[in-house]
Motif scaffolding. Structure first.
Motif, PDB file in Angstrom:
ATOM      1  N   ASP A 350      58.822 -11.449 -26.669  1.00 51.45           N
ATOM      2  CA  ASP A 350      58.059 -12.591 -26.156  1.00 51.45           C
ATOM      3  C   ASP A 350      58.321 -13.887 -26.922  1.00 51.45           C
ATOM      4  O   ASP A 350      57.821 -14.947 -26.535  1.00 51.45           O
ATOM      5  N   LEU A 353      60.048 -17.142 -25.072  1.00 47.15           N
ATOM      6  CA  LEU A 353      59.151 -17.848 -24.164  1.00 47.15           C
ATOM      7  C   LEU A 353      58.110 -18.652 -24.940  1.00 47.15           C
ATOM      8  O   LEU A 353      57.810 -19.807 -24.598  1.00 47.15           O
ATOM      9  N   THR A 357      57.284 -23.002 -25.330  1.00 48.72           N
ATOM     10  CA  THR A 357      55.989 -23.480 -24.837  1.00 48.72           C
ATOM     11  C   THR A 357      55.507 -24.612 -25.726  1.00 48.72           C
ATOM     12  O   THR A 357      55.330 -24.435 -26.933  1.00 48.72           O
TER      13      THR A 357
END
Length: 612
Positions: A350, A353, A357
């Protein structure tokens, strides 16, 4: 691709305090000076006067001597003529300019706000003497405190105690308490009677007793002085008192009947469950409400005693909220959505990603999460060392790291991580399924069936899926069973070989080797017994090493004992080490001054703030 993750440096652990005669008082402000508030880079416009050279073209009249030959008397004559010419001159001038300049300044703390954290499991017991797992400890320590803490270099820092003394024979410790520290809820001062009661209470429970296996008695000398007397040296005592992964070192109050009534318990209820559903501490936050599996909410303790290095009142936050979620990817989703300010235990898959952000940052380290699988030595077929060895040979650790952890960690060849100064790698059982089958045949075992038992906290389920497939290749056929962590610990105390054939374990290693390994080998509370591994301490020689580590003060002798313990652990297959997980935290950039403790249990909740 994972990039630009802020790494936390590993520090050399210092054996400070072993054999010390006295340690002077250390102010809390000095501690916070070692953990200064976050510093930020600001761009400001400054006015400056500068000197610079300027070329200037001018026309000027000059007198130049010119030699001319005249015919007067045939003699050369020099005459002066005036001419005009253009010249270039350089001049230095001063001028005022505005220039943007980056400067580093100390960030000013912001008061207020609630800090929300996505954790990896719900606590099942708030009592710090019997807390079964690290999620319980992490929540409990928001309200409870220690006599000592570690600074960022793992040096010992007096906390509730302001100074201490150790006798020359290392049998007596004297602690001098800070004055004016108030208990939450019952609203009275912390005294030596409380501390003596709390320390002696470690002997009432198997788990906390495993951290304090050598004990004499703690006594209150006066209102603010406690003495602890041992029958023989207990070398890691001060480090156990400071270690956030220990049990029994957070200080709890000695409650009168009136005070029990004030917290909503009768004497009989307290006898049965202690502080399981109550937090009555001296810490920066007070438990207000909780719902198992959903949340734990804390409010600011307005009577908290500590101040920062500038003398400002702590804590900065108005409250904390923990939201348990076993799935690491869902925790990451919470963070991206703004549901929480921080997500613990983010999965490596993860990270890309999260890194893209806006408004989030990632910090990480190869941590102390030790993944391994274990068998019960007391039951056939695992009482046969050859069968345990077969399990070890059947495991492809590199594949597990790749598939279950997405490469986020390191293969384990010891029960200690490789950043530990006492680490030794013992590659006794590298992947060899043919050798595993051969050993099974020698032991007269054709097939093993049963369960692969664990809990739904990432990366345990992912690891178990790979292990299940690898073991099936050598005719060990197991069904995966996942239960909540409280049930997991409770069931393994009375382990059933069919129900819990092979078990998935995740331990959080400690900085000091005895608390990481030696403590686990004290039945019944030490983790190797509480979680049903049950190794033969006498036959393997583990008992003498364990006891030696508890008593020996000489660092070199202790280091040799730790090396021997690691070797025996691997050779005898106390458990099969799989990996050390890389720990990642996702954090909202508005969160300031967060200090992450390498064991991932203790956080500086009192000095974190959130920008508006």
């Amino acid at each position: 691709m994972v990039k630009d993750i802020k790494k936390i440096d590993r520090r050399k652990f210092i054996y400070a305090g072993l054999g010390a005669v006295a340690v002077a008082a250390i102010g809390v402000a000095a501690y916070f000076a070692t953990r200064p508030p976050e510093r930020v880079v600001e761009t400001v416009v400054q006015t400056q006067t500068v000197e610079k050279p300027v070329e200037k073209v001018v026309t000027q009249t000059v007198e130049k001597p010119v030699t001319m030959v005249t015919t007067v008397a045939g003699t050369p004559t020099t005459i002066v003529q005036t001419t005009k010419e253009t010249v270039v001159t350089t001049q230095t001038i001063k001028e005022t300019v505005e220039k943007p300049v980056e400067i580093t300044v100390e960030a000013v703390p912001v008061y207020g706000g609630v800090f929300k954290v996505a954790t990896y499991a719900s606590p099942s017991n708030f009592d710090p003497h019997v807390a079964p797992a690290h999620p319980d400890l992490m929540v409990a320590e928001t309200g409870y405190e220690y006599l000592f803490r570690y600074d960022e270099n793992f040096n010992l820092v007096p906390w509730l105690a302001e100074k201490y003394e150790v006798s020359p024979d290392n049998l007596e410790y004297t602690f001098y308490l800070r004055k004016g520290i108030m208990w939450q809820i019952i609203d009275r001062e912390l005294t030596a009677e409380d501390v003596a009661y709390s320390l002696n209470r470690t002997q009432e429970f198997g788990l906390s007793k495993s951290f304090f296996p050598i004990w004499g008695e703690a006594k209150a000398v006066d209102k603010y002085v406690v003495k602890v007397r041992f029958p023989e040296p207990f070398a890691p005592f001060l480090f156990v008192l400071a270690n956030p992964g220990a049990r029994g070192n957070m200080i709890v109050p000695k409650l009168s009947e009136a005070e029990l009534s004030k917290i909503g318990l009768t004497a009989e209820e307290f006898k049965q469950r202690g502080f399981a559903t109550k937090i009555v501490g001296t810490g920066p936050f007070m438990l207000k409400e909780f719902k198992r599996g959903e949340f734990e909410r804390f409010a600011k303790n307005d009577k908290y005693w500590a101040k920062d290095s500038k003398g400002r009142k702590l804590p900065y936050l108005d409250g904390l909220e923990f939201i348990p979620q076993g799935d690491a990817s869902i925790r990451a989703t919470y963070l991206r959505a703004g549901t929480v300010d921080m997500a613990l235990g983010v999965d490596a898959k993860d990270l890309p990603l999260l890194q893209t952000t806006k408004g989030l940052k990632i910090i990480g380290q190869i941590g102390t999460w030790f993944g391994h699988i274990g068998m019960n030595w007391r039951d056939s077929p695992f009482s046969d060392k050859r069968v345990r060895q077969a399990v070890a040979y059947a495991i492809n650790k590199e594949e597990i790291l790749k598939l279950a952890l997405n490469g986020g960690g390191e293969v384990a060849w010891s029960p200690l991580p490789n950043w530990n100064k006492d680490y030794k790698a013992f590659k006794s059982y590298e992947y060899n399924p043919d050798k595993a089958k051969e050993l099974m045949k020698e032991a007269g075992v054709t097939e093993i069936t049963g369960t692969l038992y664990g809990y739904p906290i990432s990366p345990a389920p992912e690891t178990m899926q790979v292990v299940q497939r690898q073991l099936a290749a050598v005719n060990i056929n197991l069904e995966i069973k996942l239960v909540d962590i409280g049930t997991y610990v409770a069931e393994l105390r009375n382990r059933d070989i069919r129900k819990h054939t092979i078990t998935m374990h995740i331990w959080v290693d400690k900085v000091e080797p005895w608390t990481s390994l030696g403590q686990r080998l004290y039945p019944p509370g030490g983790t190797a017994f509480a979680e049903g591994l049950n190794p033969d301490l006498e036959k393997t020689g583990l008992k003498s090493i364990r006891d030696g580590l508890a008593r020996e003060l000489n660092p070199e002798k202790r280091r040799k004992m730790v090396e021997d313990l690691q070797r025996i652990w691997i050779e005898e297959v106390v458990s099969v080490p799989l990996w050390f997980k890389a720990n990642y935290w996702g954090i909202n950039e508005k969160v300031k001054n967060l200090k992450v403790e390498p064991q991932t249990i203790n956080y500086n909740w009192e000095s974190i703030w959130k920008e508006k």
